[in-house]
Design a protein around this motif. Sequence first.
Motif, PDB file in Angstrom:
ATOM      1  N   ALA A 111       0.828  -1.210   0.000  1.00  0.00           N
ATOM      2  CA  ALA A 111       0.000   0.000   0.000  1.00  0.00           C
ATOM      3  C   ALA A 111       0.858   1.255   0.000  1.00  0.00           C
ATOM      4  CB  ALA A 111      -0.921  -0.013   1.216  1.00  0.00           C
ATOM      5  N   THR A 112       2.048   1.165   0.595  1.00  0.00           N
ATOM      6  CA  THR A 112       2.956   2.318   0.663  1.00  0.00           C
ATOM      7  C   THR A 112       3.563   2.674  -0.691  1.00  0.00           C
ATOM      8  OG1 THR A 112       4.728   0.802   1.303  1.00  0.00           O
ATOM      9  CG2 THR A 112       3.571   1.947   3.072  1.00  0.00           C
ATOM     10  N   LYS A 113       3.301   1.840  -1.705  1.00  0.00           N
ATOM     11  CA  LYS A 113       3.793   2.125  -3.055  1.00  0.00           C
ATOM     12  C   LYS A 113       2.658   2.537  -3.995  1.00  0.00           C
ATOM     13  CE  LYS A 113       8.267   0.177  -3.978  1.00  0.00           C
ATOM     14  NZ  LYS A 113       9.046  -0.365  -5.097  1.00  0.00           N
ATOM     15  N   ILE A 114       1.495   2.870  -3.440  1.00  0.00           N
ATOM     16  CA  ILE A 114       0.339   3.196  -4.267  1.00  0.00           C
ATOM     17  C   ILE A 114      -0.161   4.598  -3.933  1.00  0.00           C
ATOM     18  CG2 ILE A 114      -2.031   2.580  -4.856  1.00  0.00           C
ATOM     19  CD1 ILE A 114      -1.376  -0.314  -4.157  1.00  0.00           C
ATOM     20  N   VAL A 115      -0.255   5.452  -4.948  1.00  0.00           N
ATOM     21  CA  VAL A 115      -0.807   6.796  -4.810  1.00  0.00           C
ATOM     22  C   VAL A 115      -2.072   6.887  -5.647  1.00  0.00           C
ATOM     23  CG1 VAL A 115      -0.429   9.243  -5.317  1.00  0.00           C
ATOM     24  CG2 VAL A 115       1.403   7.889  -4.282  1.00  0.00           C
ATOM     25  N   MET A 116      -3.130   7.396  -5.046  1.00  0.00           N
ATOM     26  CA  MET A 116      -4.426   7.516  -5.719  1.00  0.00           C
ATOM     27  C   MET A 116      -4.460   8.720  -6.648  1.00  0.00           C
ATOM     28  SD  MET A 116      -8.190   8.249  -4.004  1.00  0.00           S
ATOM     29  CE  MET A 116      -8.482   6.547  -3.542  1.00  0.00           C
ATOM     30  N   GLY A 117      -5.032   8.545  -7.837  1.00  0.00           N
ATOM     31  CA  GLY A 117      -5.261   9.657  -8.753  1.00  0.00           C
ATOM     32  C   GLY A 117      -6.741   9.952  -8.883  1.00  0.00           C
ATOM     33  N   VAL A 118      -7.120  11.224  -8.829  1.00  0.00           N
ATOM     34  CA  VAL A 118      -8.520  11.623  -8.986  1.00  0.00           C
ATOM     35  C   VAL A 118      -8.632  12.652 -10.109  1.00  0.00           C
ATOM     36  CG1 VAL A 118      -9.149  11.118  -6.589  1.00  0.00           C
ATOM     37  CG2 VAL A 118      -8.301  13.403  -7.196  1.00  0.00           C
ATOM     38  N   PRO A 119      -9.809  12.745 -10.746  1.00  0.00           N
ATOM     39  CA  PRO A 119      -9.966  13.667 -11.879  1.00  0.00           C
ATOM     40  C   PRO A 119     -10.513  15.027 -11.469  1.00  0.00           C
ATOM     41  CG  PRO A 119     -11.850  12.182 -11.780  1.00  0.00           C
ATOM     42  CD  PRO A 119     -10.974  11.838 -10.606  1.00  0.00           C
ATOM     43  N   TRP A 120      -9.929  16.061 -12.028  1.00  0.00           N
ATOM     44  CA  TRP A 120     -10.462  17.415 -11.865  1.00  0.00           C
ATOM     45  C   TRP A 120     -11.125  17.865 -13.176  1.00  0.00           C
ATOM     46  CZ3 TRP A 120      -6.648  20.803  -8.493  1.00  0.00           C
ATOM     47  CH2 TRP A 120      -6.772  20.399  -7.161  1.00  0.00           C
TER      48      TRP A 120
END
Length: 369
Positions: free
Chosen positions: A234-243
């Motif tokens: 989990a420490t190697k995963i960054v969430m991306g969200v849309p703007w």
Amino acid sequence: MAGQREGELCVRVLALALAAIFALGARADDCPCADNALCRPVSGDKSFELLVFDVGGTDWTHYDFSRVTTIAAFGIYDPQLICHAHAHNVRVVLKGDVPIKNILDRTQRKNWISDKVQLAKQQFMDGINLDLEDPVELKSEGYYALTQLVNETTQAFHRDIPGSKVTFDVAWKPGCVDGRCYDYAAIAASCDFIFVMSYDMQSQIWDDCIAKANAPYNQTLLGYTDYLNLGIPATKIVMGVPWYGYDYPCLQLLEGDRCMIRSIPFRGAPCSDLAAPQVPYDVLMQLLPRSITGRFWDDVQKTPYFIYMVNDTYHQVWYDDPQSISMKAAIINKLNLHGIGMWNANLLNYDDPKAAVQTKEMWNALIPH
């Protein structure tokens, strides 16, 4: 004698400092910053990553550098951004984009990596964000070459730019989304972290050609669960969200606000979000007051939408706002992910005072609760 030794020591320290600067591929007098120290790579790890994608211009002057940790500079090189970011201990990284067919050969791959390392040194940058989205068949030549590219790029940057970070952008879930049959576990193991693009989830619509949310909550959660099930920490995963959102012209508006859209195939799927243009969040907020519905909330997909008309055509707009983004950001604490980021930070209105509240709320939505 002691004074002479101290003098010799100072000379040696200075020589080592200059050598370090030259090792980074740039001269001390090439530094665009008032303080040469600001041209050194940012070091140290962050407990929480806020990765900002910036596509150019001066919007970065409005970012909260007390919270931002990394800026992926996808626009024209801006030395003042480097100086300002480094003054706040914020990394700035290159965009790494190359057709996979161009890195099948080991020598070509090595040359591409060497060019990127040299460019990063010349621009005093802190790493690279690899954004490769070509389709690749499972166990094909490209499948293995891509994994090697990530591994070799990481080794080269870590060796030549101490403290640098190499990150890789991945689809909203592993597998073969959009034909991208990558070795996601090996890629994640090779780089510093992966950035999961939890958006464009309608790039392949396999059922009815009906407009849907860009980033439904349940699909977002499923994507992270699947990545974790591959054994990726989990420490190697960054969430991306849309703007941004999608503005779908409806061939027909059916009962229950179901918007039938044109059939535009994409990588094997009969329908896709290519039937609609992407629209920045600040433009959506200007469209919303002119809608015939106002803001509606879809409780299944947990995202907002609205409908407006142009001539005799209904348009259905699906987008994300502070409410839907906050719900997704909460997954970070739930799964102990490493952080969050957005595509992209330039899609808000930083100049109009009337939009100041909207802009602040979108940034605040990135804070997991």
